[in-house]
Design a protein around this motif. Sequence first.
Motif, PDB file in Angstrom:
ATOM      1  N   GLN A   1       1.387  -6.974  -5.042  1.00 58.43           N
ATOM      2  CA  GLN A   1       0.112  -6.434  -5.492  1.00 58.43           C
ATOM      3  C   GLN A   1       0.062  -4.982  -5.014  1.00 58.43           C
ATOM      4  O   GLN A   1       0.053  -4.726  -3.804  1.00 58.43           O
ATOM      5  N   VAL A   2       0.053  -4.059  -5.941  1.00 56.02           N
ATOM      6  CA  VAL A   2       0.193  -2.642  -5.603  1.00 56.02           C
ATOM      7  C   VAL A   2      -1.168  -1.991  -5.395  1.00 56.02           C
ATOM      8  O   VAL A   2      -2.087  -2.173  -6.188  1.00 56.02           O
ATOM      9  N   MET A   3      -1.268  -1.227  -4.302  1.00 56.40           N
ATOM     10  CA  MET A   3      -2.440  -0.403  -4.043  1.00 56.40           C
ATOM     11  C   MET A   3      -1.959   0.973  -3.624  1.00 56.40           C
ATOM     12  O   MET A   3      -0.851   1.121  -3.107  1.00 56.40           O
ATOM     13  N   VAL A   4      -2.784   1.977  -3.858  1.00 59.75           N
ATOM     14  CA  VAL A   4      -2.391   3.361  -3.617  1.00 59.75           C
ATOM     15  C   VAL A   4      -3.480   4.075  -2.838  1.00 59.75           C
ATOM     16  O   VAL A   4      -4.678   3.871  -3.088  1.00 59.75           O
ATOM     17  N   GLN A   5      -3.054   4.911  -1.876  1.00 62.59           N
ATOM     18  CA  GLN A   5      -4.021   5.743  -1.151  1.00 62.59           C
ATOM     19  C   GLN A   5      -3.547   7.196  -1.152  1.00 62.59           C
ATOM     20  O   GLN A   5      -2.417   7.498  -0.770  1.00 62.59           O
TER      21      GLN A   5
ATOM     22  N   LEU B   1       0.859  -1.179   0.000  1.00 64.17           N
ATOM     23  CA  LEU B   1       0.000   0.000   0.000  1.00 64.17           C
ATOM     24  C   LEU B   1       0.897   1.231   0.000  1.00 64.17           C
ATOM     25  O   LEU B   1       1.608   1.492   0.977  1.00 64.17           O
ATOM     26  N   ILE B   2       0.885   1.962  -1.094  1.00 63.34           N
ATOM     27  CA  ILE B   2       1.652   3.200  -1.210  1.00 63.34           C
ATOM     28  C   ILE B   2       0.767   4.338  -0.728  1.00 63.34           C
ATOM     29  O   ILE B   2      -0.279   4.617  -1.323  1.00 63.34           O
ATOM     30  N   ILE B   3       1.181   4.980   0.349  1.00 65.22           N
ATOM     31  CA  ILE B   3       0.397   6.061   0.940  1.00 65.22           C
ATOM     32  C   ILE B   3       1.069   7.378   0.566  1.00 65.22           C
ATOM     33  O   ILE B   3       2.164   7.691   1.038  1.00 65.22           O
TER      34      ILE B   3
ATOM     35  N   THR C   1      -3.361 -10.418   5.022  1.00 70.75           N
ATOM     36  CA  THR C   1      -2.430 -10.881   6.061  1.00 70.75           C
ATOM     37  C   THR C   1      -0.995 -10.452   5.812  1.00 70.75           C
ATOM     38  O   THR C   1      -0.175 -10.499   6.721  1.00 70.75           O
ATOM     39  N   GLN C   2      -0.667 -10.070   4.581  1.00 73.19           N
ATOM     40  CA  GLN C   2       0.687  -9.629   4.264  1.00 73.19           C
ATOM     41  C   GLN C   2       0.636  -8.220   3.686  1.00 73.19           C
ATOM     42  O   GLN C   2       0.774  -8.022   2.489  1.00 73.19           O
ATOM     43  N   LEU C   3       0.434  -7.262   4.560  1.00 70.54           N
ATOM     44  CA  LEU C   3       0.320  -5.877   4.119  1.00 70.54           C
ATOM     45  C   LEU C   3       1.618  -5.127   4.407  1.00 70.54           C
ATOM     46  O   LEU C   3       2.081  -5.062   5.543  1.00 70.54           O
ATOM     47  N   TYR C   4       2.204  -4.596   3.335  1.00 70.04           N
ATOM     48  CA  TYR C   4       3.376  -3.737   3.430  1.00 70.04           C
ATOM     49  C   TYR C   4       2.901  -2.312   3.151  1.00 70.04           C
ATOM     50  O   TYR C   4       2.122  -2.090   2.224  1.00 70.04           O
ATOM     51  N   ALA C   5       3.372  -1.360   3.932  1.00 68.94           N
ATOM     52  CA  ALA C   5       2.945   0.025   3.746  1.00 68.94           C
ATOM     53  C   ALA C   5       4.160   0.924   3.557  1.00 68.94           C
ATOM     54  O   ALA C   5       5.111   0.872   4.339  1.00 68.94           O
ATOM     55  N   ALA C   6       4.111   1.741   2.515  1.00 69.87           N
ATOM     56  CA  ALA C   6       5.180   2.704   2.242  1.00 69.87           C
ATOM     57  C   ALA C   6       4.595   4.105   2.356  1.00 69.87           C
ATOM     58  O   ALA C   6       3.764   4.500   1.534  1.00 69.87           O
ATOM     59  N   LEU C   7       5.011   4.841   3.380  1.00 66.69           N
ATOM     60  CA  LEU C   7       4.513   6.189   3.594  1.00 66.69           C
ATOM     61  C   LEU C   7       5.384   7.165   2.811  1.00 66.69           C
ATOM     62  O   LEU C   7       6.527   7.451   3.190  1.00 66.69           O
ATOM     63  N   LEU C   8       4.838   7.661   1.711  1.00 65.53           N
ATOM     64  CA  LEU C   8       5.542   8.605   0.853  1.00 65.53           C
ATOM     65  C   LEU C   8       4.725   9.887   0.784  1.00 65.53           C
ATOM     66  O   LEU C   8       4.531  10.468  -0.283  1.00 65.53           O
TER      67      LEU C   8
END
Length: 315
Positions: A182-186, A161-163, A220-227
């Motif tokens: 699997q890429v997701m964006v917020q 999850l790209i924040i 269950t496998q959530l990676y978060a990148a705070l950008l």
Amino acid sequence: MLIPFYRQLAKSLTAGPVVVATVVSTRGSVPREVGARMMIDAEGRSHGTIGGGAGEAKVIEAAKTLLTTGNKQLVEIDLSGAPDRDTQGVCGGQMQVWLERWSGKEAIALAQQILAHLEAGQSVTLVTPFEQERSPYLEAIRGPDPRSSFSELLHPPPTLLIIGAGHCGIQLAKVADLIGFQVMVQDQREEWANRQHYPQAARIFTTSIATALTELAQHTQLYAALLTRGYQYDLEALSALLKREIPCTYIGMIGSQKRVRKVKRTMEQAGFTAEQLRSLHAPIGLSIGALTPEEIAVSIAAELIQVRRSERIKE
């Protein structure tokens, strides 16, 4: 990369039968692991790989025949390099590859069912019976006799999850997609968080981070990148991520050392413990001297790989 594989399988099945080749056992040094797969479609085109070279060529030739006959087959690939045998390489080991023809509406439905589970972040067990008259199916519990079938627990790919949908996020999405996330964006700015900037994204959230995370509660496998574009957005995102019922596998935050210290201090004042914040990767990415958005994306992706592989070792 399971999601692209089963997405392609479902698509190819609409044009005709497809042979799925799966590595079911290995011994010694081999190029791919148990569960590696490829497909050969009705036109004889292959997607995916089980290791390349003469061994893969042998499987493709067998698959082309199987497309017509439908007779399941176990193909032996000898990579021992022994001079007295017909070998396909010199890696030193052996592989067994199971060839199964998928065809018709039931096969399409099965591929779509697998996709639905994986895209929702859920694992699923696929059973491939070795008997000629039985077809692959999904099993709620891993219970089949391993001597008469190949049973495999298919794990969903990790979700990144790209924040914050800025310049670095655009480049990170490209690299993360390439390495199997699997890429997701917020980002609530629709002029940034859109399909034009993020064609790789499985989902784009223009709601708040808290609302987005409710829709990802089962992952269950959530990676978060705070950008994010500012300190206050880091605080909002971190607060929501650290309160998540299923802990994130990875949280990384971009920013200078000063910004990182300020965020951590404010979070501690808000009641979060030093232990909770210790897992935060900040500044984000491996230290490789990255400066441009593209270089920063590579450094973050390298850290994602490092964390992902260490998690597999723990398993």
